[in-house]
Design a protein around this motif. Structure first.
Motif, short mmCIF file in Angstrom:
data_model
loop_
_atom_site.label_atom_id
_atom_site.label_comp_id
_atom_site.label_asym_id
_atom_site.label_seq_id
_atom_site.Cartn_x
_atom_site.Cartn_y
_atom_site.Cartn_z
N MET A 250 0.84 -1.21 0.00
CA MET A 250 0.00 0.00 0.00
C MET A 250 0.87 1.25 0.00
N GLY A 251 2.05 1.15 0.63
CA GLY A 251 2.94 2.30 0.70
C GLY A 251 3.43 2.74 -0.65
N ASN A 252 3.64 1.79 -1.58
CA ASN A 252 4.14 2.13 -2.91
C ASN A 252 3.16 3.01 -3.68
N ILE A 253 1.89 2.64 -3.65
CA ILE A 253 0.92 3.41 -4.41
C ILE A 253 0.69 4.78 -3.79
N LEU A 254 0.81 4.90 -2.45
CA LEU A 254 0.67 6.21 -1.80
C LEU A 254 1.82 7.13 -2.19
N LEU A 255 3.05 6.59 -2.18
CA LEU A 255 4.21 7.40 -2.56
C LEU A 255 4.14 7.78 -4.03
N PHE A 256 3.77 6.83 -4.87
CA PHE A 256 3.64 7.11 -6.30
C PHE A 256 2.59 8.19 -6.54
N SER A 257 1.45 8.08 -5.86
CA SER A 257 0.37 9.07 -6.01
C SER A 257 0.82 10.44 -5.56
N LEU A 258 1.60 10.50 -4.48
CA LEU A 258 2.09 11.77 -3.98
C LEU A 258 3.04 12.43 -4.97
N ILE A 259 3.95 11.64 -5.56
CA ILE A 259 4.91 12.19 -6.53
C ILE A 259 4.20 12.70 -7.77
N VAL A 260 3.29 11.88 -8.32
CA VAL A 260 2.56 12.29 -9.52
C VAL A 260 1.65 13.47 -9.21
N GLY A 261 1.02 13.45 -8.03
CA GLY A 261 0.16 14.58 -7.62
C GLY A 261 0.95 15.85 -7.49
N LEU A 262 2.19 15.76 -7.00
CA LEU A 262 3.05 16.94 -6.87
C LEU A 262 3.38 17.51 -8.24
N VAL A 263 3.74 16.67 -9.19
CA VAL A 263 4.05 17.13 -10.55
C VAL A 263 2.83 17.81 -11.17
N MET A 264 1.67 17.21 -10.99
CA MET A 264 0.45 17.78 -11.56
C MET A 264 0.11 19.11 -10.90
N ALA A 265 0.31 19.21 -9.59
CA ALA A 265 0.04 20.48 -8.89
C ALA A 265 0.97 21.58 -9.37
N LEU A 266 2.25 21.25 -9.59
CA LEU A 266 3.20 22.26 -10.10
C LEU A 266 2.80 22.74 -11.49
N LEU A 267 2.24 21.83 -12.29
CA LEU A 267 1.81 22.23 -13.63
C LEU A 267 0.51 23.03 -13.61
N LEU A 268 -0.38 22.71 -12.68
CA LEU A 268 -1.71 23.33 -12.65
C LEU A 268 -1.70 24.72 -12.00
N VAL A 269 -0.98 24.89 -10.90
CA VAL A 269 -1.04 26.16 -10.16
C VAL A 269 -0.10 27.18 -10.79
N PRO A 270 -0.63 28.31 -11.25
CA PRO A 270 0.21 29.34 -11.86
C PRO A 270 1.06 30.06 -10.82
N MET A 271 2.33 30.29 -11.15
CA MET A 271 3.24 30.98 -10.24
C MET A 271 2.83 32.44 -10.03
N ALA A 272 2.03 32.97 -10.92
CA ALA A 272 1.59 34.37 -10.82
C ALA A 272 0.78 34.61 -9.55
N VAL A 273 0.25 33.57 -8.96
CA VAL A 273 -0.53 33.71 -7.73
C VAL A 273 0.32 34.30 -6.61
N MET A 274 1.62 33.96 -6.60
CA MET A 274 2.52 34.46 -5.56
C MET A 274 2.63 35.98 -5.63
N LYS A 275 2.64 36.55 -6.84
CA LYS A 275 2.73 38.00 -7.00
C LYS A 275 1.40 38.67 -6.67
N LYS A 276 0.31 38.07 -7.11
CA LYS A 276 -1.00 38.69 -6.92
C LYS A 276 -1.41 38.71 -5.46
N GLN A 277 -0.99 37.73 -4.69
CA GLN A 277 -1.42 37.68 -3.30
C GLN A 277 -0.80 38.83 -2.49
N ASN A 278 0.33 39.41 -3.00
CA ASN A 278 0.96 40.53 -2.30
C ASN A 278 0.32 41.86 -2.68
#
Length: 561
Positions: free
Chosen positions: A1-29
């Motif tokens: 079970m640990g393998n699929i959780l780690l795999f899901s976390l890594i793939v989820g991290l890559v997808m989150a980096l692609l989905l969330v625009p970096m411009a949010v960091m500037k706009k929030q200020n």
């Protein structure tokens, strides 16, 4: 079970980096009340990780990073749409790159046809060895066996909780039998029952035998849920293996059940399949073990799944001259039959008790029922042989044999099931069980593949064989005997003679003073038509042990041929 959780976390991290625009960091200020980057990124990471986990957990897809290409296309596409400026350009390039990767995977079947053909290449021979008529072929049809098991379901405790699982044939402790596990009939039945009670066993050679229920509790089964589902249990232990085909129940010689699943490699680019071994699971304890194809335990018959053999047959028949030829010119293309009992192939056993998958091949031209050859694939090794048959004769395919049976019993509405080609007495012949509309076995039908007008049927395979031998003699066919029948000589005086005209030839049955009966066709011995009582003869015959021994050659004293 640990393998699929780690795999899901890594793939989820890559997808989150692609989905969330970096411009949010500037706009929030600059804009008070705008969601913070850590909060938005964290929420996206949680959602993508859960989505990836559910996708792989429910689909049982292999957890190789090549399998995430469709997720990368989605994430990079939305990421490019949400981003601005240089970030949009970078994510746009990533989106285009993922599109190219996806196109490569999706079109691989066009370019790897030659590799598929090479992976499925077979030895080529003319004809299989003659069948020993003293043996009984495993010829009880699956539908009939399944019907008998269903009628014996009262042997199962708490019957309402269960239903009959998939049926398959195998050799257990020297006997050819059908095996079918008892499965849960739904989620709530599994929740209450936790374990299935056992499996059914039925002879595959004796149509009069009755099913036996064998008590063997199984926790990890195809009808269980969550981590107790045997396919998911295997995937969680072998997250990166490439599996092909359904899990199969195998019984050792002590009656203990095991589930197995075939694994291997893609031919190229996540396309095609080449078998490498099996994973075996103890359904009681969940213990798993992997075996290479050459290390498979001796009691396992179907190490290579029938689905894998069907793929190999398709590669061999379709891609002899590449992909485009299989679609347009179709030069030398031969299509594997879909008349098999398991994933379009039919399991049979040779005289040594080894199991093979049988498939006949036919022409891609519509309306043609001529067979272009047939294959036998060893179910333990995957090694296959393609038999061309006698090239001077045109063999009827399995569909043609079924059509003859349908016409023969048109008034009774009986149909054939599980046609298999054998070499009976030197003649390529289809043996097919005949069932009525309710799935009950009525008889066994044998028809010559080269001479469809020669046929016979009887209540048992061996009785049908005897009737078929007579039909061959009457039809002018050649009877060369079985693979084990010994050729012998005899001489004596004729006591009785019976002659019967059959087409262009005469069938002569005669009794010698040694007490034995013989049968000969004038095709084999032209002067046999002159045989009369008190003639002295020398005969060469096959010692098959039957009432009328087939004569290959005969000399009548006083007559020269």
């Amino acid at each position: 079970m640990g393998n699929i959780l780690l795999f899901s976390l890594i793939v989820g991290l890559v997808m989150a980096l692609l989905l969330v625009p970096m411009a949010v960091m500037k706009k929030q200020n600059k804009k008070e009340g705008y969601p913070s980057f850590p909060a938005l990124f964290g929420a996206t990471l949680l959602i993508t990780t859960v989505v990836v986990f559910l996708f792989y957990y429910l689909s049982n897809l292999d957890q190789n990073f090549t399998s995430i290409w469709i997720l990368l296309i989605i994430a990079s596409g939305f990421g490019a749409a949400f981003a601005t400026g240089k970030e949009r350009m970078v994510k746009g390039l990533l989106f285009l790159a993922s599109i190219f990767v996806g196109a490569y995977f999706l079109t691989a079947f066009v370019f790897n046809a030659d590799e598929k053909f090479e992976s499925a290449k077979m030895d080529v021979k003319t004809e299989i060895q003659a069948f020993d008529e003293k043996e009984t072929p495993a010829s009880v049809p699956p539908q009939f066996a399944r019907n008998k098991m269903k009628k014996s379901f009262g042997q199962v405790p708490n019957t309402s909780y269960y239903e009959l699982g998939n049926l398959q044939i195998q050799k257990v402790d020297g006997e050819y039998v059908y095996i079918a596990p008892v499965e849960f009939s739904g989620f709530f039945k599994w929740f209450k029952g936790d374990a299935t009670p056992g499996y059914f066993k039925l002879s595959a050679t004796d149509s009069n035998a009755n099913p036996k229920f064998i008590k063997e509790e199984m926790v990890y089964t195809p009808s269980s849920y969550f981590n107790k589902k045997v396919e998911r249990h295997i995937r969680l232990h072998y997250p990166k293996e490439i599996f092909n085909g359904d899990v199969q129940l195998e019984i050792d010689d002590d009656g203990k059940p095991f589930y197995i699943q075939t694994y291997g490699n893609f031919i190229s680019a996540r396309n095609g399949f080449d078998v490498k071994g099996i994973v075996m699971v103890d359904p009681q304890t969940g213990k798993t073990k992997s075996y290479g194809i050459k290390e498979v335990p001796a009691f396992i018959d179907g190490a290579v799944s029938p689905e894998t053999v069907s793929l190999q047959n398709s590669y061999f028949g379709n891609y002899v001259k590449g992909f485009w030829n299989s679609r347009f010119g179709k030069s030398d293309v031969k299509l594997p039959s879909d008349e098999g009992t398991e994933a379009n192939v039919s399991p049979i056993f040779d005289e040594n008790g080894d199991m093979y998958y049988f498939t006949d091949f036919t022409s891609p031209k519509e309306g043609v029922d001529s067979m272009l050859g047939y294959s036998l694939t060893n179910s333990r090794t995957g090694e296959a042989t393609f038999y061309t048959g006698n090239l001077e004769e045109s063999y009827m395919d399995s569909q043609g044999a079924l059509q003859i049976i349908q016409k023969k019993f048109i008034e009774k509405k009986w149909d054939g099931e599980m046609p298999v080609l054998y070499n009976f007495y030197g003649e390529a012949s289809w043996l097919t069980p005949v069932l009525d509309a309710n799935g009950f076995l009525q008889n066994y039908f044998i028809v010559s593949a080269a001479n469809p007008e020669i046929s016979a049927y009887a209540n048992t395979p061996n009785q049908a064989l005897k009737a078929y031998k007579t039909a061959l003699q009457r039809g002018g066919g050649s009877v060369d005997g079985s693979s084990k029948a010994e050729e012998k000589q005899a001489n004596g005086t004729v006591v009785r003679v019976y002659k019967e005209k059959s087409g262009d030839y005469t069938i002569v049955s005669f009794l010698l003073d040694n007490g034995k009966n013989y049968i000969v066709s004038s095709e084999n011995s032209l002067l046999a038509i002159y045989l009369k009582e008190n003639d002295k003869v020398n005969v060469t015959y096959m010692d098959t042990g039957e009432a009328f021994l087939p004569v290959k050659d005969m000399t009548i004293e006083g007559l020269q041929q």
